[in-house]
Design an enzyme around this catalytic site. Structure first.
Site, PDB file in Angstrom:
ATOM      1  N   ARG A  33       2.605  -7.805 -41.153  1.00 34.09           N
ATOM      2  CA  ARG A  33       2.646  -9.457 -40.677  1.00 34.09           C
ATOM      3  C   ARG A  33       3.519  -9.436 -39.736  1.00 34.09           C
ATOM      4  NH1 ARG A  33       4.064 -10.905 -46.048  1.00 34.09           N
ATOM      5  NH2 ARG A  33       4.811  -9.736 -47.827  1.00 34.09           N
ATOM      6  N   LYS A  82       6.822 -14.143 -48.576  1.00 32.23           N
ATOM      7  CA  LYS A  82       7.395 -13.804 -47.541  1.00 32.23           C
ATOM      8  C   LYS A  82       5.961 -14.604 -46.860  1.00 32.23           C
ATOM      9  CE  LYS A  82       9.165  -9.612 -49.014  1.00 32.23           C
ATOM     10  NZ  LYS A  82       8.910  -8.274 -48.879  1.00 32.23           N
ATOM     11  N   GLY A  83       4.992 -14.903 -46.465  1.00 37.56           N
ATOM     12  CA  GLY A  83       4.205 -14.452 -45.553  1.00 37.56           C
ATOM     13  C   GLY A  83       3.839 -15.935 -45.131  1.00 37.56           C
ATOM     14  N   LYS A 120      -8.751 -20.151 -48.079  1.00 38.15           N
ATOM     15  CA  LYS A 120     -10.226 -19.732 -48.339  1.00 38.15           C
ATOM     16  C   LYS A 120     -10.770 -19.947 -49.036  1.00 38.15           C
ATOM     17  CE  LYS A 120      -9.093 -14.222 -47.969  1.00 38.15           C
ATOM     18  NZ  LYS A 120      -9.193 -13.159 -48.821  1.00 38.15           N
ATOM     19  N   ASP A 136       0.416  -9.909 -44.796  1.00 34.61           N
ATOM     20  CA  ASP A 136       0.689  -8.533 -45.200  1.00 34.61           C
ATOM     21  C   ASP A 136      -0.451  -8.594 -46.017  1.00 34.61           C
ATOM     22  OD1 ASP A 136       1.161  -9.628 -47.533  1.00 34.61           O
ATOM     23  OD2 ASP A 136       1.807  -7.763 -48.305  1.00 34.61           O
ATOM     24  N   ASP A 163      -6.232 -19.230 -51.731  1.00 34.00           N
ATOM     25  CA  ASP A 163      -6.920 -18.503 -51.889  1.00 34.00           C
ATOM     26  C   ASP A 163      -7.434 -19.038 -53.275  1.00 34.00           C
ATOM     27  OD1 ASP A 163      -8.465 -15.682 -52.588  1.00 34.00           O
ATOM     28  OD2 ASP A 163      -7.193 -14.886 -51.136  1.00 34.00           O
ATOM     29  N   GLU A 206       2.386 -23.311 -46.599  1.00 34.64           N
ATOM     30  CA  GLU A 206       2.190 -21.488 -46.773  1.00 34.64           C
ATOM     31  C   GLU A 206       1.304 -21.464 -45.956  1.00 34.64           C
ATOM     32  OE1 GLU A 206       1.549 -19.465 -48.883  1.00 34.64           O
ATOM     33  OE2 GLU A 206       1.395 -19.800 -51.081  1.00 34.64           O
ATOM     34  N   ASP A 207       1.227 -19.684 -45.641  1.00 32.05           N
ATOM     35  CA  ASP A 207       0.123 -19.216 -44.876  1.00 32.05           C
ATOM     36  C   ASP A 207      -1.020 -19.452 -45.515  1.00 32.05           C
ATOM     37  OD1 ASP A 207       1.104 -17.817 -46.705  1.00 32.05           O
ATOM     38  OD2 ASP A 207       1.363 -16.032 -46.051  1.00 32.05           O
ATOM     39  N   PHE A 265     -10.830 -10.577 -46.146  1.00 40.05           N
ATOM     40  CA  PHE A 265      -8.972  -9.984 -45.997  1.00 40.05           C
ATOM     41  C   PHE A 265      -8.661  -9.970 -44.910  1.00 40.05           C
ATOM     42  CE2 PHE A 265      -5.153  -7.963 -46.497  1.00 40.05           C
ATOM     43  CZ  PHE A 265      -4.693  -8.403 -48.104  1.00 40.05           C
ATOM     44  N   VAL A 266      -8.099 -10.966 -44.519  1.00 40.00           N
ATOM     45  CA  VAL A 266      -7.014 -10.935 -43.100  1.00 40.00           C
ATOM     46  C   VAL A 266      -5.665 -10.809 -43.475  1.00 40.00           C
ATOM     47  CG1 VAL A 266      -8.556 -12.483 -42.313  1.00 40.00           C
ATOM     48  CG2 VAL A 266      -6.826 -13.366 -43.641  1.00 40.00           C
TER      49      VAL A 266
HETATM   50  C1  PRP Z   1       0.193 -14.900 -50.917  1.00 43.17           C
HETATM   51  C2  PRP Z   1      -0.173 -15.929 -50.266  1.00 43.17           C
HETATM   52  C3  PRP Z   1       0.620 -17.156 -50.950  1.00 43.17           C
HETATM   53  C4  PRP Z   1      -0.955 -16.436 -52.428  1.00 43.17           C
HETATM   54  C5  PRP Z   1      -1.595 -17.193 -52.133  1.00 43.17           C
HETATM   55  O1  PRP Z   1       1.171 -14.583 -51.369  1.00 43.17           O
HETATM   56  O2  PRP Z   1       1.514 -16.220 -49.422  1.00 43.17           O
HETATM   57  O3  PRP Z   1       1.408 -17.092 -51.515  1.00 43.17           O
HETATM   58  O4  PRP Z   1      -0.772 -15.513 -52.220  1.00 43.17           O
HETATM   59  O5  PRP Z   1      -3.017 -16.811 -52.337  1.00 43.17           O
HETATM   60  P1  PRP Z   1      -3.740 -17.909 -54.348  1.00 43.17           P
HETATM   61  O6  PRP Z   1      -3.890 -18.875 -53.670  1.00 43.17           O
HETATM   62  O7  PRP Z   1      -4.929 -16.640 -54.970  1.00 43.17           O
HETATM   63  O8  PRP Z   1      -2.493 -17.870 -55.587  1.00 43.17           O
HETATM   64  P2  PRP Z   1       2.076 -13.006 -51.816  1.00 43.17           P
HETATM   65  O9  PRP Z   1       1.505 -13.220 -53.461  1.00 43.17           O
HETATM   66  O10 PRP Z   1       0.197 -11.933 -50.926  1.00 43.17           O
HETATM   67  O11 PRP Z   1       2.672 -12.232 -51.338  1.00 43.17           O
HETATM   68  P3  PRP Z   1       3.871 -12.824 -49.627  1.00 43.17           P
HETATM   69  O12 PRP Z   1       3.653 -14.067 -48.594  1.00 43.17           O
HETATM   70  O13 PRP Z   1       5.061 -11.822 -50.181  1.00 43.17           O
HETATM   71  O14 PRP Z   1       2.503 -11.805 -48.921  1.00 43.17           O
END
Ligand code: PRP
Length: 178
Positions: A164, A42-43, A130, A158, A102, A98-99, A151-152
């Site tokens: 969010r 959702k991010g 990141k 979120d 990581d 993508e937001d 952690f942002v």
């Molecule tokens: C977050 C973000 C990416 C993922 C990145 O999603 O939106 O999809 O983590 O992390 P990675 O590079 O370690 O795989 P999250 O699973 O938190 O879901 P959300 O977008 O619904 O908050």
């Protein structure tokens, strides 16, 4: 500022300036290509909403849902697909929106998954990188900001579904999640 935030990393103006740059670049690179932007729920919805309005080209939008974090601050290491898009991707130019990247596990999984639909091309547009958290290399074509290993939250990101709606990107106080 929200009481759970220790510092604002990027305020609204800084975010919008960066998104204007990304939108201009995408509009040049994808002129006449009618790309489909796939937002990873959702991010990334807040980023997507601003990014498409910064683009001046003909395009379509779709959504996909992956999950690896649950209510934790670190990736579980296993990615799962929760919602599948319904656009026919064959011969389309895909831009994944993508937001944050990581570990890279989510995007790496998604790239492999989308490849089977034989799109004409796939590019990644990521707001936050990141860099030091990466476990698997992923090529990012359009990037907003590189951030430290903190952690942002905010601007779509979120912690346990909270924050969010903050209009800025901020660092979450450790006491909130430790
Ligand atoms: C977050 C973000 C990416 C993922 C990145 O999603 O939106 O999809 O983590 O992390 P990675 O590079 O370690 O795989 P999250 O699973 O938190 O879901 P959300 O977008 O619904 O908050």
């Amino acid at each position: 500022m929200n009481e759970n935030i220790s510092a604002i990393l990027y305020d609204e103006c800084t975010i919008q300036r960066k998104i204007s740059e990304l939108g201009e670049q995408l509009s040049v690179d994808y002129e006449d290509k009618k790309p489909v932007m796939i937002s990873v729920l959702k991010g990334s919805v807040v980023f997507l909403a601003d990014l498409i309005r910064a683009c001046t080209i003909n395009m379509t939008v779709d959504f996909i849902s992956l999950s690896s974090y649950g209510n934790k601050t670190e990736s579980s290491g296993s990615v799962s697909l929760e919602k599948v898009f319904n656009t026919d991707l064959s011969d389309r130019h895909v831009i994944i929106v993508e937001d944050i990247i990581d570990t890279g596990l989510s995007l790496s999984y998604l790239l492999k998954y989308l490849d089977r639909f034989k799109p004409a091309s796939i590019a990644l547009c990521v707001l936050l990188d990141k860099v030091d958290a990466r476990k698997i290399e992923v090529k990012i074509d359009y990037k907003g900001f590189e951030i430290e290993n903190e952690f942002v939250v905010g601007y779509g990101l979120d912690y346990a579904e909270r924050f969010r709606n903050l209009p800025y990107i901020g660092i979450l106080k450790e006491e909130v999640y430790k």
